[in-house]
Design a protein around this motif. Sequence first.
Motif, PDB file in Angstrom:
ATOM      1  N   SER A   9     -19.366 -13.476 -17.572  1.00 12.28           N
ATOM      2  CA  SER A   9     -20.291 -13.689 -18.684  1.00 12.28           C
ATOM      3  C   SER A   9     -19.656 -14.581 -19.753  1.00 12.28           C
ATOM      4  O   SER A   9     -20.309 -15.468 -20.319  1.00 12.28           O
ATOM      5  CB  SER A   9     -20.703 -12.340 -19.271  1.00 12.28           C
ATOM      6  OG  SER A   9     -21.672 -12.507 -20.258  1.00 12.28           O
ATOM      7  N   HIS A  13     -21.215 -18.208 -20.969  1.00 19.39           N
ATOM      8  CA  HIS A  13     -21.507 -18.549 -22.368  1.00 19.39           C
ATOM      9  C   HIS A  13     -20.605 -19.676 -22.871  1.00 19.39           C
ATOM     10  O   HIS A  13     -21.048 -20.524 -23.647  1.00 19.39           O
ATOM     11  CB  HIS A  13     -21.395 -17.318 -23.268  1.00 19.39           C
ATOM     12  CG  HIS A  13     -22.553 -16.412 -23.137  1.00 19.39           C
ATOM     13  ND1 HIS A  13     -23.794 -16.709 -23.635  1.00 19.39           N
ATOM     14  CD2 HIS A  13     -22.679 -15.213 -22.527  1.00 19.39           C
ATOM     15  CE1 HIS A  13     -24.642 -15.735 -23.360  1.00 19.39           C
ATOM     16  NE2 HIS A  13     -23.987 -14.819 -22.680  1.00 19.39           N
ATOM     17  N   THR A  17     -23.845 -22.013 -22.812  1.00 23.23           N
ATOM     18  CA  THR A  17     -24.555 -21.922 -24.097  1.00 23.23           C
ATOM     19  C   THR A  17     -23.691 -22.421 -25.250  1.00 23.23           C
ATOM     20  O   THR A  17     -24.206 -22.671 -26.326  1.00 23.23           O
ATOM     21  CB  THR A  17     -24.974 -20.473 -24.413  1.00 23.23           C
ATOM     22  OG1 THR A  17     -23.808 -19.668 -24.626  1.00 23.23           O
ATOM     23  CG2 THR A  17     -25.844 -19.891 -23.309  1.00 23.23           C
ATOM     24  N   ASP A  19     -21.896 -20.598 -26.875  1.00 27.78           N
ATOM     25  CA  ASP A  19     -21.978 -19.525 -27.871  1.00 27.78           C
ATOM     26  C   ASP A  19     -20.619 -18.835 -27.916  1.00 27.78           C
ATOM     27  O   ASP A  19     -20.394 -17.800 -27.301  1.00 27.78           O
ATOM     28  CB  ASP A  19     -23.088 -18.540 -27.507  1.00 27.78           C
ATOM     29  CG  ASP A  19     -23.367 -17.521 -28.604  1.00 27.78           C
ATOM     30  OD1 ASP A  19     -22.486 -17.328 -29.482  1.00 27.78           O
ATOM     31  OD2 ASP A  19     -24.447 -16.916 -28.578  1.00 27.78           O
ATOM     32  N   GLU A  22     -20.479 -15.207 -29.047  1.00 28.57           N
ATOM     33  CA  GLU A  22     -20.813 -14.271 -27.975  1.00 28.57           C
ATOM     34  C   GLU A  22     -19.640 -14.122 -27.007  1.00 28.57           C
ATOM     35  O   GLU A  22     -19.340 -13.022 -26.555  1.00 28.57           O
ATOM     36  CB  GLU A  22     -22.067 -14.736 -27.236  1.00 28.57           C
ATOM     37  CG  GLU A  22     -22.599 -13.739 -26.249  1.00 28.57           C
ATOM     38  CD  GLU A  22     -23.125 -12.449 -26.877  1.00 28.57           C
ATOM     39  OE1 GLU A  22     -23.198 -11.436 -26.164  1.00 28.57           O
ATOM     40  OE2 GLU A  22     -23.446 -12.437 -28.082  1.00 28.57           O
ATOM     41  N   CYS A  23     -18.966 -15.230 -26.705  1.00 32.83           N
ATOM     42  CA  CYS A  23     -17.785 -15.177 -25.837  1.00 32.83           C
ATOM     43  C   CYS A  23     -16.759 -14.203 -26.408  1.00 32.83           C
ATOM     44  O   CYS A  23     -16.208 -13.360 -25.688  1.00 32.83           O
ATOM     45  CB  CYS A  23     -17.139 -16.563 -25.735  1.00 32.83           C
ATOM     46  SG  CYS A  23     -18.077 -17.770 -24.809  1.00 32.83           S
ATOM     47  N   GLU A  25     -17.289 -11.747 -28.571  1.00 37.76           N
ATOM     48  CA  GLU A  25     -17.810 -10.375 -28.541  1.00 37.76           C
ATOM     49  C   GLU A  25     -17.665  -9.760 -27.151  1.00 37.76           C
ATOM     50  O   GLU A  25     -17.240  -8.613 -27.011  1.00 37.76           O
ATOM     51  CB  GLU A  25     -19.282 -10.363 -28.967  1.00 37.76           C
ATOM     52  CG  GLU A  25     -19.512 -10.723 -30.415  1.00 37.76           C
ATOM     53  CD  GLU A  25     -19.130  -9.616 -31.375  1.00 37.76           C
ATOM     54  OE1 GLU A  25     -19.695  -8.521 -31.280  1.00 37.76           O
ATOM     55  OE2 GLU A  25     -18.250  -9.868 -32.222  1.00 37.76           O
ATOM     56  N   ILE A  26     -18.032 -10.518 -26.125  1.00 33.82           N
ATOM     57  CA  ILE A  26     -17.995 -10.019 -24.742  1.00 33.82           C
ATOM     58  C   ILE A  26     -16.571  -9.639 -24.333  1.00 33.82           C
ATOM     59  O   ILE A  26     -16.321  -8.532 -23.863  1.00 33.82           O
ATOM     60  CB  ILE A  26     -18.550 -11.080 -23.768  1.00 33.82           C
ATOM     61  CG1 ILE A  26     -20.057 -11.258 -23.975  1.00 33.82           C
ATOM     62  CG2 ILE A  26     -18.251 -10.717 -22.319  1.00 33.82           C
ATOM     63  CD1 ILE A  26     -20.613 -12.518 -23.331  1.00 33.82           C
ATOM     64  N   TYR A  54     -15.137 -21.705 -32.344  1.00 38.97           N
ATOM     65  CA  TYR A  54     -16.200 -21.309 -33.270  1.00 38.97           C
ATOM     66  C   TYR A  54     -15.877 -21.821 -34.678  1.00 38.97           C
ATOM     67  O   TYR A  54     -16.710 -22.431 -35.345  1.00 38.97           O
ATOM     68  CB  TYR A  54     -16.374 -19.787 -33.260  1.00 38.97           C
ATOM     69  CG  TYR A  54     -17.514 -19.304 -34.120  1.00 38.97           C
ATOM     70  CD1 TYR A  54     -18.829 -19.415 -33.683  1.00 38.97           C
ATOM     71  CD2 TYR A  54     -17.283 -18.752 -35.377  1.00 38.97           C
ATOM     72  CE1 TYR A  54     -19.883 -18.986 -34.473  1.00 38.97           C
ATOM     73  CE2 TYR A  54     -18.323 -18.319 -36.171  1.00 38.97           C
ATOM     74  CZ  TYR A  54     -19.629 -18.433 -35.709  1.00 38.97           C
ATOM     75  OH  TYR A  54     -20.670 -18.014 -36.504  1.00 38.97           O
ATOM     76  N   LYS A 150     -23.587 -18.036 -36.331  1.00 32.49           N
ATOM     77  CA  LYS A 150     -24.062 -16.778 -35.746  1.00 32.49           C
ATOM     78  C   LYS A 150     -23.513 -15.544 -36.470  1.00 32.49           C
ATOM     79  O   LYS A 150     -24.203 -14.545 -36.606  1.00 32.49           O
ATOM     80  CB  LYS A 150     -23.720 -16.724 -34.260  1.00 32.49           C
ATOM     81  CG  LYS A 150     -24.378 -15.568 -33.550  1.00 32.49           C
ATOM     82  CD  LYS A 150     -24.259 -15.701 -32.064  1.00 32.49           C
ATOM     83  CE  LYS A 150     -25.030 -14.586 -31.376  1.00 32.49           C
ATOM     84  NZ  LYS A 150     -25.022 -14.757 -29.926  1.00 32.49           N
ATOM     85  N   HIS A 151     -22.285 -15.626 -36.946  1.00 31.60           N
ATOM     86  CA  HIS A 151     -21.679 -14.457 -37.598  1.00 31.60           C
ATOM     87  C   HIS A 151     -22.443 -14.047 -38.859  1.00 31.60           C
ATOM     88  O   HIS A 151     -22.361 -12.902 -39.290  1.00 31.60           O
ATOM     89  CB  HIS A 151     -20.213 -14.723 -37.922  1.00 31.60           C
ATOM     90  CG  HIS A 151     -20.014 -15.649 -39.079  1.00 31.60           C
ATOM     91  ND1 HIS A 151     -20.221 -17.004 -38.982  1.00 31.60           N
ATOM     92  CD2 HIS A 151     -19.636 -15.408 -40.350  1.00 31.60           C
ATOM     93  CE1 HIS A 151     -19.974 -17.557 -40.147  1.00 31.60           C
ATOM     94  NE2 HIS A 151     -19.606 -16.616 -40.998  1.00 31.60           N
ATOM     95  N   ARG A 154     -25.709 -11.709 -37.490  1.00 28.57           N
ATOM     96  CA  ARG A 154     -25.581 -10.591 -36.544  1.00 28.57           C
ATOM     97  C   ARG A 154     -25.817  -9.249 -37.234  1.00 28.57           C
ATOM     98  O   ARG A 154     -25.605  -9.097 -38.440  1.00 28.57           O
ATOM     99  CB  ARG A 154     -24.211 -10.606 -35.877  1.00 28.57           C
ATOM    100  CG  ARG A 154     -23.111 -10.300 -36.860  1.00 28.57           C
ATOM    101  CD  ARG A 154     -21.759 -10.412 -36.247  1.00 28.57           C
ATOM    102  NE  ARG A 154     -20.792 -10.302 -37.320  1.00 28.57           N
ATOM    103  CZ  ARG A 154     -19.542 -10.007 -37.153  1.00 28.57           C
ATOM    104  NH1 ARG A 154     -19.090  -9.798 -35.966  1.00 28.57           N
ATOM    105  NH2 ARG A 154     -18.739  -9.912 -38.183  1.00 28.57           N
TER     106      ARG A 154
END
Length: 178
Positions: A9, A13, A17, A19, A22-23, A25-26, A54, A150-151, A154
């Motif tokens: 995943s 990402h 994406t 993202d 998200e990377c 977070e995962i 990021y 994004k942060h 959220r």
Amino acid sequence: MHLPEDYLSFLIHFHGTRDYFECHEILEEYWKETAPKERDSHWVGLIQIAVALYHDRRGNNAGATRTLAKAISNLHLKKAELRQLGLDPEALLDLLQLTHERMLLKKPYRSINLPINDPELLAHCQTLCKQNGYTWCMDSDCTNVGLVDKHLTRDRSDVILERAKQLSLRKLKIEDRS
């Protein structure tokens, strides 16, 4: 080659994406579940790459260069683990060094692709990307505020609740000692 779904995943990402939040977070969740005491884990190094990119994309040069330097230092010692993840460690470290130099020169953000040297892993990731409607190795959309910042959007309610819970527990322990 059997790899953790969270890692797959992350790769989807990272390349599909862009993202990076998200990377982060995962893999952070995966790392916390599997080896939270290993602060110099290869998982942490991969997380640091995503965090650095990021920051870089957002124009936080100080955060980007500092975090990528930590990733390079960490991953330099994790070549065997990187190979097991289907990555070319030498190519990765060269790429990260070049990216770090670009950051130090305060040149604009550029998307990078992790050097996957396992053809089966690469094909699998490309298939997963396509199934999810992503374009493999596309450039980052720096105009997408939802992605770049994004942060800021959220939901942090679970983090806030957990911190409040831990604070209450610490207070109870202190009271019990009195």
